[in-house]
Write an enzyme that holds these catalytic residues in place. Structure first.
Site, PDB file in Angstrom:
ATOM      1  N   GLY A  45       0.831  -1.190   0.000  1.00  0.00           N
ATOM      2  CA  GLY A  45       0.000   0.000   0.000  1.00  0.00           C
ATOM      3  C   GLY A  45       0.866   1.239   0.000  1.00  0.00           C
ATOM      4  N   GLN A  50       2.697   9.870   1.879  1.00  0.00           N
ATOM      5  CA  GLN A  50       4.017   9.233   1.885  1.00  0.00           C
ATOM      6  C   GLN A  50       4.898   9.695   0.729  1.00  0.00           C
ATOM      7  OE1 GLN A  50       2.200   5.110   2.445  1.00  0.00           O
ATOM      8  NE2 GLN A  50       4.181   4.948   3.492  1.00  0.00           N
ATOM      9  N   CYS A 102       6.045  -0.169   7.520  1.00  0.00           N
ATOM     10  CA  CYS A 102       5.646   0.997   6.739  1.00  0.00           C
ATOM     11  C   CYS A 102       6.829   1.472   5.919  1.00  0.00           C
ATOM     12  CB  CYS A 102       5.164   2.100   7.684  1.00  0.00           C
ATOM     13  SG  CYS A 102       4.624   3.598   6.854  1.00  0.00           S
ATOM     14  N   LEU A 103       6.574   1.816   4.663  1.00  0.00           N
ATOM     15  CA  LEU A 103       7.641   2.299   3.797  1.00  0.00           C
ATOM     16  C   LEU A 103       8.265   3.585   4.338  1.00  0.00           C
ATOM     17  CD1 LEU A 103       5.959   1.691   0.314  1.00  0.00           C
ATOM     18  CD2 LEU A 103       7.686   0.270   1.463  1.00  0.00           C
ATOM     19  N   HIS A 144      -4.594   0.569   7.349  1.00  0.00           N
ATOM     20  CA  HIS A 144      -3.248   1.148   7.501  1.00  0.00           C
ATOM     21  C   HIS A 144      -3.093   2.367   6.595  1.00  0.00           C
ATOM     22  CE1 HIS A 144       1.261   0.750   8.039  1.00  0.00           C
ATOM     23  NE2 HIS A 144       1.186   1.506   6.960  1.00  0.00           N
ATOM     24  N   GLU A 145      -3.475   2.224   5.322  1.00  0.00           N
ATOM     25  CA  GLU A 145      -3.338   3.337   4.376  1.00  0.00           C
ATOM     26  C   GLU A 145      -4.317   4.461   4.706  1.00  0.00           C
ATOM     27  OE1 GLU A 145      -0.721   3.436   2.566  1.00  0.00           O
ATOM     28  OE2 GLU A 145      -0.240   1.368   3.066  1.00  0.00           O
ATOM     29  N   HIS A 148      -2.943   6.741   7.158  1.00  0.00           N
ATOM     30  CA  HIS A 148      -2.015   7.717   6.578  1.00  0.00           C
ATOM     31  C   HIS A 148      -2.736   8.991   6.144  1.00  0.00           C
ATOM     32  CE1 HIS A 148       1.981   6.044   6.540  1.00  0.00           C
ATOM     33  NE2 HIS A 148       1.558   4.901   6.009  1.00  0.00           N
TER      34      HIS A 148
END
Length: 190
Positions: A45, A50, A102-103, A144-145, A148
């Protein structure tokens, strides 16, 4: 084009993102770049904050979790979707823990408990409105996304002991002392 991932500590990651309209400039190119960035970083994702944009756009690709697995081990109902202007309507079911990463926070992971089901209203890349219910891993990645675009990071869901254990790692990421297999943009006060 592969875009740099904004690292932990960047203020854009803590902002509540804003809705966009169908006339958002270069949206097709933005989505194409986001998909390419997601593939390059091996994530499931990616949310617009991000990559430095405080807009309510995120991508989910759980299909790639099935790559190289036997059919019996594959995630049923895996998805690859764009979510624009999403609003969670309901979260339901038993909370279940799963180790998330997480990225934007490389080399940090921890168990996060999330509800098993999520019902969400969103627009696709053509601004068609949908309302769907997702479960299991799809629901988790969406939640999760979605966090963000609401300015919430998965680390905020961790248990206090785990938060203490990763505090130094987070501070190092904030200071730009982290590496990843994809381009990152670290925050620096000017």
């Amino acid at each position: 084009m592969i875009l740099p991932i904004y690292a932990y500590g960047n203020p854009v990651l803590k902002k509540v993102a804003t809705d966009i309209t169908a006339d958002y400039p270069n949206l097709d190119q933005l989505l194409s770049n986001m998909w390419e960035t997601l593939r390059h970083s091996n994530g499931v994702g990616l949310a617009a904050p991000q990559i430095g944009l405080s807009i309510r756009v995120f991508l989910v690709d759980t299909l790639q979790l099935n790559e190289g697995k036997e059919e019996a081990e594959q995630l049923p109902n895996a998805i690859k979707k764009v979510f624009i202007n999403a609003q969670i309507i309901e979260e339901d079911g038993e909370d279940w823990a799963y180790e998330e990463g997480c990225l934007s926070i490389p080399d940090v992971s921890g168990d996060v408990e999330r509800p098993e089901f999520v019902r969400i209203q969103y627009q696709d890349e053509n601004f068609q409105t949908h309302e769907e219910t997702f479960d299991g891993m799809n629901a988790r990645v969406i939640q999760h996304e979605y966090d963000h675009i609401d300015g919430i990071l998965f680390t905020e869901h961790l248990k206090p002991v785990k938060k203490q254990l990763i505090r130094r790692k987070l501070e190092n990421i904030r200071k730009g002392k982290a590496t990843a297999d994809y381009p990152m943009k670290f925050y620096s006060k000017k």
